[in-house]
Design a protein around this motif. Structure first.
Motif, mmCIF file in Angstrom:
data_model
loop_
_atom_site.group_PDB
_atom_site.id
_atom_site.type_symbol
_atom_site.label_atom_id
_atom_site.label_comp_id
_atom_site.label_asym_id
_atom_site.label_seq_id
_atom_site.Cartn_x
_atom_site.Cartn_y
_atom_site.Cartn_z
ATOM 1 N N ASN A 1 38.242 45.961 58.414
ATOM 2 C CA ASN A 1 37.208 45.194 59.112
ATOM 3 C C ASN A 1 35.824 45.476 58.537
ATOM 4 O O ASN A 1 34.975 44.578 58.461
ATOM 5 C CB ASN A 1 37.237 45.512 60.610
ATOM 6 C CG ASN A 1 38.441 44.908 61.306
ATOM 7 O OD1 ASN A 1 39.025 43.947 60.808
ATOM 8 N ND2 ASN A 1 38.820 45.472 62.444
ATOM 9 N N GLY A 2 35.578 46.719 58.135
ATOM 10 C CA GLY A 2 34.301 47.047 57.514
ATOM 11 C C GLY A 2 34.124 46.331 56.193
ATOM 12 O O GLY A 2 33.039 45.813 55.885
ATOM 13 N N PHE A 3 35.192 46.298 55.399
ATOM 14 C CA PHE A 3 35.169 45.573 54.125
ATOM 15 C C PHE A 3 34.861 44.092 54.344
ATOM 16 O O PHE A 3 33.971 43.509 53.694
ATOM 17 C CB PHE A 3 36.522 45.736 53.435
ATOM 18 C CG PHE A 3 36.785 44.784 52.306
ATOM 19 C CD1 PHE A 3 36.205 44.984 51.057
ATOM 20 C CD2 PHE A 3 37.619 43.690 52.483
ATOM 21 C CE1 PHE A 3 36.450 44.103 50.008
ATOM 22 C CE2 PHE A 3 37.872 42.805 51.447
ATOM 23 C CZ PHE A 3 37.279 43.014 50.203
ATOM 24 N N LEU A 4 35.558 43.466 55.264
ATOM 25 C CA LEU A 4 35.366 42.039 55.527
ATOM 26 C C LEU A 4 33.973 41.749 56.065
ATOM 27 O O LEU A 4 33.343 40.750 55.697
ATOM 28 C CB LEU A 4 36.426 41.552 56.520
ATOM 29 C CG LEU A 4 37.883 41.617 56.039
ATOM 30 C CD1 LEU A 4 38.845 41.278 57.171
ATOM 31 C CD2 LEU A 4 38.093 40.672 54.857
ATOM 32 N N ALA A 5 33.476 42.633 56.939
ATOM 33 C CA ALA A 5 32.150 42.421 57.512
ATOM 34 C C ALA A 5 31.067 42.497 56.436
ATOM 35 O O ALA A 5 30.105 41.710 56.453
ATOM 36 C CB ALA A 5 31.880 43.462 58.599
ATOM 37 N N GLU A 6 31.216 43.428 55.486
ATOM 38 C CA GLU A 6 30.209 43.564 54.439
ATOM 39 C C GLU A 6 30.214 42.345 53.523
ATOM 40 O O GLU A 6 29.144 41.844 53.125
ATOM 41 C CB GLU A 6 30.447 44.840 53.645
ATOM 42 C CG GLU A 6 29.289 45.256 52.761
ATOM 43 C CD GLU A 6 28.051 45.661 53.548
ATOM 44 O OE1 GLU A 6 26.941 45.550 52.966
ATOM 45 O OE2 GLU A 6 28.167 46.081 54.724
ATOM 46 N N THR B 1 32.105 49.010 49.972
ATOM 47 C CA THR B 1 31.989 47.609 49.574
ATOM 48 C C THR B 1 30.569 47.277 49.118
ATOM 49 O O THR B 1 30.360 46.571 48.122
ATOM 50 C CB THR B 1 32.385 46.696 50.750
ATOM 51 O OG1 THR B 1 33.651 47.126 51.284
ATOM 52 C CG2 THR B 1 32.501 45.251 50.310
ATOM 53 N N ARG B 2 29.585 47.814 49.837
ATOM 54 C CA ARG B 2 28.191 47.565 49.474
ATOM 55 C C ARG B 2 27.866 48.124 48.089
ATOM 56 O O ARG B 2 27.117 47.523 47.316
ATOM 57 C CB ARG B 2 27.259 48.173 50.530
ATOM 58 C CG ARG B 2 25.792 47.780 50.386
ATOM 59 C CD ARG B 2 24.970 48.408 51.496
ATOM 60 N NE ARG B 2 25.589 48.157 52.783
ATOM 61 C CZ ARG B 2 25.709 49.082 53.744
ATOM 62 N NH1 ARG B 2 25.251 50.304 53.558
ATOM 63 N NH2 ARG B 2 26.297 48.779 54.888
ATOM 64 N N HIS B 3 28.433 49.289 47.779
ATOM 65 C CA HIS B 3 28.216 49.880 46.448
ATOM 66 C C HIS B 3 28.677 48.924 45.357
ATOM 67 O O HIS B 3 27.975 48.718 44.359
ATOM 68 C CB HIS B 3 28.975 51.206 46.353
ATOM 69 C CG HIS B 3 29.029 51.786 44.983
ATOM 70 N ND1 HIS B 3 27.914 52.238 44.308
ATOM 71 C CD2 HIS B 3 30.081 51.974 44.130
ATOM 72 C CE1 HIS B 3 28.263 52.682 43.113
ATOM 73 N NE2 HIS B 3 29.570 52.533 42.975
ATOM 74 N N LEU B 4 29.847 48.325 45.558
ATOM 75 C CA LEU B 4 30.355 47.375 44.554
ATOM 76 C C LEU B 4 29.474 46.134 44.466
ATOM 77 O O LEU B 4 29.195 45.622 43.377
ATOM 78 C CB LEU B 4 31.791 46.994 44.899
ATOM 79 C CG LEU B 4 32.824 48.119 44.786
ATOM 80 C CD1 LEU B 4 34.161 47.693 45.373
ATOM 81 C CD2 LEU B 4 32.984 48.554 43.325
ATOM 82 N N ILE B 5 29.027 45.644 45.614
ATOM 83 C CA ILE B 5 28.163 44.452 45.627
ATOM 84 C C ILE B 5 26.841 44.741 44.931
ATOM 85 O O ILE B 5 26.329 43.929 44.153
ATOM 86 C CB ILE B 5 27.939 43.974 47.075
ATOM 87 C CG1 ILE B 5 29.253 43.489 47.686
ATOM 88 C CG2 ILE B 5 26.879 42.885 47.132
ATOM 89 C CD1 ILE B 5 29.182 43.199 49.175
ATOM 90 N N GLU B 6 26.271 45.920 45.196
ATOM 91 C CA GLU B 6 24.988 46.277 44.582
ATOM 92 C C GLU B 6 25.107 46.463 43.075
ATOM 93 O O GLU B 6 24.119 46.319 42.348
ATOM 94 C CB GLU B 6 24.431 47.529 45.249
ATOM 95 C CG GLU B 6 23.963 47.283 46.679
ATOM 96 C CD GLU B 6 23.517 48.543 47.391
ATOM 97 O OE1 GLU B 6 23.798 49.650 46.864
ATOM 98 O OE2 GLU B 6 22.902 48.425 48.468
ATOM 99 N N THR C 1 33.382 53.247 38.803
ATOM 100 C CA THR C 1 32.676 52.009 39.146
ATOM 101 C C THR C 1 31.501 51.795 38.200
ATOM 102 O O THR C 1 30.831 52.740 37.781
ATOM 103 C CB THR C 1 32.152 52.049 40.602
ATOM 104 O OG1 THR C 1 31.390 53.258 40.808
ATOM 105 C CG2 THR C 1 33.300 52.024 41.587
ATOM 106 N N ALA C 2 31.261 50.528 37.873
ATOM 107 C CA ALA C 2 30.156 50.132 36.990
ATOM 108 C C ALA C 2 29.888 48.644 37.208
ATOM 109 O O ALA C 2 30.695 47.944 37.822
ATOM 110 C CB ALA C 2 30.532 50.401 35.531
ATOM 111 N N PRO C 3 28.764 48.130 36.716
ATOM 112 C CA PRO C 3 28.517 46.689 36.823
ATOM 113 C C PRO C 3 29.628 45.906 36.131
ATOM 114 O O PRO C 3 30.237 46.398 35.166
ATOM 115 C CB PRO C 3 27.187 46.507 36.109
ATOM 116 C CG PRO C 3 26.511 47.843 36.232
ATOM 117 C CD PRO C 3 27.619 48.840 36.136
ATOM 118 N N PRO C 4 29.939 44.703 36.608
ATOM 119 C CA PRO C 4 31.010 43.914 35.986
ATOM 120 C C PRO C 4 30.675 43.517 34.559
ATOM 121 O O PRO C 4 29.511 43.216 34.235
ATOM 122 C CB PRO C 4 31.126 42.689 36.901
ATOM 123 C CG PRO C 4 29.783 42.580 37.568
ATOM 124 C CD PRO C 4 29.284 43.977 37.719
ATOM 125 N N SER C 5 31.685 43.503 33.697
ATOM 126 C CA SER C 5 31.474 43.113 32.294
ATOM 127 C C SER C 5 31.689 41.623 32.089
ATOM 128 O O SER C 5 31.457 41.110 31.005
ATOM 129 C CB SER C 5 32.429 43.897 31.388
ATOM 130 O OG SER C 5 33.774 43.633 31.738
#
Length: 342
Positions: free
Chosen positions: A206-211, A178-183, A336-340
């Protein structure tokens, strides 16, 4: 005293010994395996019945002589998938490296009767210990009610404080994904979770929600899956049509594959229109189109850890200590890549 001939006496089973002694099969198993926490009178009664009936199968003789059979029982849920079966393979390799053989049994059901029957079969063969790979919550609860009778280790489960667990930190792995996607800049992320009764699926969710919570990002309720690519495809057709999110974390690689199939069918480009992260790093993940970003678990390490924890109990080298959870690794590939779009 039993008056039957030698051939008939040798045919006695552990169930017969239990019946003649007026105890449970689990109690006989515990006596045979040298368990310390048994009433002296109960142990004396069991051993009296064994002696009177000259009951000396090879496995029992070894146990009574306080030697070890050099065998380990491996109990695997029939509903296991890539992760649990990979762990089973690594356990077999690690056991053989330590001079132990593996006796396997598959649980068709996760209830007390099925687990008790499998453990009885292991006890009859004189196993030195048992490793349990049953990630479902019902299986774990049943194990707490059934007397195992020998040292044991559980894989893929939460530590109950006794140190008899070998596992990866599933929440940490989900946080990495999840952090990778956020970053990368994604702020609207969905989660395709595993089955509700699987501990690993719960931990990953739970890890996804916590992040997301740590980054103050909005949460949309996760979708419950079943680990299969078919389910990922079906869910993808529903949630990707006019999607209001730019990334999705799937709880395993097979469901991620189904999602990517659905995205392609709907005319969406991965990762231009949608970033996808999986979990497990199955061998095929690097050959997806595009190759899948995922969370890798070192099952060889897990198998070795399980054997080390079990044999520390079997061989009496040390008491089980606090569980040390291994942390999975993020493997970044082209999905995965930055959002367009914002």
């Amino acid at each position: 005293m039993d008056k039957r001939g030698p051939d008939e006496q040798r045919a006695l089973s552990i169930r017969d010994i239990a019946r003649l002694a007026g105890v449970s099969r689990q109690t006989v198993s515990r006596v045979l395996n040298g368990e310390r926490y048994i009433k002296a009178s109960t142990e004396a009664q069991v051993r009296k019945v064994i002696e009177e009936n000259a009951w000396r199968p090879n496995s029992a003789a070894r146990a009574l002589a306080t030697s070890r059979s050099k065998t380990i029982g491996l109990l695997v849920s029939a509903r296991s998938h890539y992760g649990p079966f990979s762990a089973a393979t690594s356990i077999d390799e690690a056991a053989r490296a330590r001079g132990y053989a593996i006796l396997s049994a598959t649980l068709a059901r996760e209830d007390d009767a099925a687990i008790s029957e499998a453990l009885d079969a292991f006890a009859a063969q004189g196993v030195d210990g048992v490793i349990v790979i049953a990630p479902q919550q019902r299986a774990h609860e049943a194990l707490q009610r059934v007397a195992v009778g020998v040292p044991f280790v559980s894989l893929h489960w939460k530590d109950d404080g006794d140190g008899r667990v070998a596992a990866f930190d599933q929440q940490a792995g989900a946080r990495l994904a999840t952090r990778h996607l956020i970053e990368l800049g994604h702020t609207r992320i969905r989660h395709l979770a595993g089955p509700q009764d699987w501990n690993e699926a719960e931990d990953r969710m739970n890890g996804f929600l916590a992040e997301l919570n740590d980054h103050d990002l909005a949460v949309t309720a996760p979708v419950l899956g079943d680990w299969s690519a078919d389910l990922g495809y079906e869910v993808g057709l529903k949630i990707l049509d006019h999607a209001d999110f730019t990334a999705i974390f799937a709880s395993n690689d097979q469901m991620a594959l189904g999602l990517m199939h659905a995205a392609a069918e709907l005319g969406l480009s991965v990762p231009h229109d949608l970033s996808v992260v999986g979990f497990d790093d199955i061998p095929e993940a690097k050959h997806f189109a595009p190759p899948l970003t995922t969370i890798r678990q070192d099952f060889g390490l897990l198998g070795a850890q399980a054997i080390d924890v079990l044999l520390a109990q079997v061989e009496g080298t040390e008491a089980p200590g606090p569980t040390e959870y291994a942390v999975p690794e993020l493997v970044v590939r082209a999905s995965t890549a930055p959002p367009s779009r914002p």
